[in-house]
Design a protein around this motif. Structure first.
Motif, PDB file in Angstrom:
ATOM      1  N   HIS A  37      39.739  36.987  36.227  1.00 42.28           N
ATOM      2  CA  HIS A  37      40.430  36.111  35.278  1.00 42.28           C
ATOM      3  C   HIS A  37      40.416  34.699  35.838  1.00 42.28           C
ATOM      4  O   HIS A  37      40.364  34.508  37.051  1.00 42.28           O
ATOM      5  CB  HIS A  37      41.875  36.573  35.070  1.00 42.28           C
ATOM      6  N   ASP A  88      37.939  36.357  26.618  1.00 41.80           N
ATOM      7  CA  ASP A  88      38.457  37.149  25.505  1.00 41.80           C
ATOM      8  C   ASP A  88      39.827  36.674  25.031  1.00 41.80           C
ATOM      9  O   ASP A  88      40.159  36.804  23.861  1.00 41.80           O
ATOM     10  CB  ASP A  88      38.585  38.626  25.923  1.00 41.80           C
ATOM     11  N   THR A  89      40.623  36.161  25.957  1.00 42.30           N
ATOM     12  CA  THR A  89      42.004  35.798  25.669  1.00 42.30           C
ATOM     13  C   THR A  89      42.359  34.517  26.415  1.00 42.30           C
ATOM     14  O   THR A  89      42.041  34.395  27.595  1.00 42.30           O
ATOM     15  CB  THR A  89      42.965  36.923  26.141  1.00 42.30           C
ATOM     16  N   LEU A 140      45.622  43.551  30.642  1.00 41.45           N
ATOM     17  CA  LEU A 140      44.339  42.949  30.271  1.00 41.45           C
ATOM     18  C   LEU A 140      43.179  43.730  30.883  1.00 41.45           C
ATOM     19  O   LEU A 140      42.184  44.007  30.204  1.00 41.45           O
ATOM     20  CB  LEU A 140      44.286  41.493  30.728  1.00 41.45           C
ATOM     21  N   ASP A 141      43.311  44.075  32.159  1.00 42.12           N
ATOM     22  CA  ASP A 141      42.260  44.843  32.830  1.00 42.12           C
ATOM     23  C   ASP A 141      42.050  46.197  32.157  1.00 42.12           C
ATOM     24  O   ASP A 141      40.910  46.627  31.956  1.00 42.12           O
ATOM     25  CB  ASP A 141      42.586  45.034  34.314  1.00 42.12           C
ATOM     26  N   ALA A 143      42.483  46.955  29.159  1.00 38.97           N
ATOM     27  CA  ALA A 143      41.827  46.736  27.875  1.00 38.97           C
ATOM     28  C   ALA A 143      40.427  46.132  28.025  1.00 38.97           C
ATOM     29  O   ALA A 143      39.735  45.923  27.031  1.00 38.97           O
ATOM     30  CB  ALA A 143      42.689  45.820  27.002  1.00 38.97           C
ATOM     31  N   GLY A 144      40.009  45.845  29.270  1.00 38.52           N
ATOM     32  CA  GLY A 144      38.695  45.256  29.507  1.00 38.52           C
ATOM     33  C   GLY A 144      38.584  43.835  29.000  1.00 38.52           C
ATOM     34  O   GLY A 144      37.512  43.404  28.578  1.00 38.52           O
ATOM     35  N   ARG A 145      39.677  43.089  29.062  1.00 34.36           N
ATOM     36  CA  ARG A 145      39.708  41.722  28.536  1.00 34.36           C
ATOM     37  C   ARG A 145      39.802  40.698  29.659  1.00 34.36           C
ATOM     38  O   ARG A 145      40.625  40.826  30.547  1.00 34.36           O
ATOM     39  CB  ARG A 145      40.866  41.555  27.564  1.00 34.36           C
ATOM     40  N   LYS A 146      38.951  39.686  29.599  1.00 24.39           N
ATOM     41  CA  LYS A 146      38.967  38.578  30.560  1.00 24.39           C
ATOM     42  C   LYS A 146      39.815  37.465  29.970  1.00 24.39           C
ATOM     43  O   LYS A 146      39.642  37.081  28.821  1.00 24.39           O
ATOM     44  CB  LYS A 146      37.559  38.062  30.834  1.00 24.39           C
ATOM     45  N   ALA A 147      40.718  36.937  30.789  1.00 26.04           N
ATOM     46  CA  ALA A 147      41.610  35.881  30.312  1.00 26.04           C
ATOM     47  C   ALA A 147      41.407  34.584  31.061  1.00 26.04           C
ATOM     48  O   ALA A 147      41.098  34.570  32.255  1.00 26.04           O
ATOM     49  CB  ALA A 147      43.064  36.324  30.457  1.00 26.04           C
TER      50      ALA A 147
END
Length: 189
Positions: A37, A88-89, A140-141, A143-147
């Motif tokens: 992130h 992603d976010t 976030l991790d 969900a596989g989402r990079k912020a």
């Protein structure tokens, strides 16, 4: 495009390499890697802290970005896009200087995240906010989402032991044990 802006954009790779002590690809590779992130200190906002009696929802009562800080935010966002860093976010502190930085990055819609709010004036809130941020990173991790997370010096230092410059990005990862690791640092100005 003005010559000064072109010169600035062309010098970004050299600045990145100088700060990281290595090649430009190392910190950018960390920024692109899965499971990391981007934790960013808001862009240049002259001064320290906020004026007495500031109100969170009223930008006219807060320390805000300068014109240089606004330009810095746009440059950083452009550099990240050029480098292929997919976000992603985008999460931001509710302080105006952070939310404006996040908006000007142009990386996507910005969501207010109270766990990124400054605890400069309330240091006793630091541990709880840091733990809340780690819990958010774990979600976030999962969900596989990079912020991209835009916050404040005090918050970033509490999480990483790094005192970041305005606009500096610390690439972080959350370990299975809940520990934060610093994977790289991107300083574009």
């Amino acid at each position: 495009m003005p010559n000064a802006l072109i010169a600035c954009l062309l010098s970004l790779p050299l600045l990145l390499a100088a700060v990281t002590g290595g090649s430009v690809q190392e910190p950018l590779a960390a920024a692109r890697a899965a499971g990391t992130h981007l934790l960013m200190r808001h862009a240049t906002a002259p001064g320290t802290g906020d004026p007495a009696g500031f109100t969170l929802g009223d930008c006219s009562t807060q320390r805000n970005l300068s014109e240089a800080g606004r330009a810095q935010s746009r440059r950083i966002g452009e550099r990240l896009r050029q480098a292929g860093v997919a976000i992603d976010t985008v999460l931001s502190s509710q302080w105006c200087r952070s939310s404006e930085t996040a908006q000007l990055l142009g990386l996507g819609p910005v969501e207010a995240a109270p766990e990124l709010n400054s605890f400069f004036a309330n240091r006793g809130d630091g541990a709880a906010q840091t733990n809340a941020l780690k819990a958010r990173l774990a979600r976030l991790d999962a969900a596989g989402r990079k912020a991209a997370l835009v916050s404040h010096q005090v918050n970033i230092t509490a999480l990483t032991d790094i005192y970041p410059a305005s606009g500096e990005i610390v690439v972080i990862a959350l370990g299975a044990d809940g520990a934060i690791t610093v994977e790289g640092r991107l300083r574009t100005d």
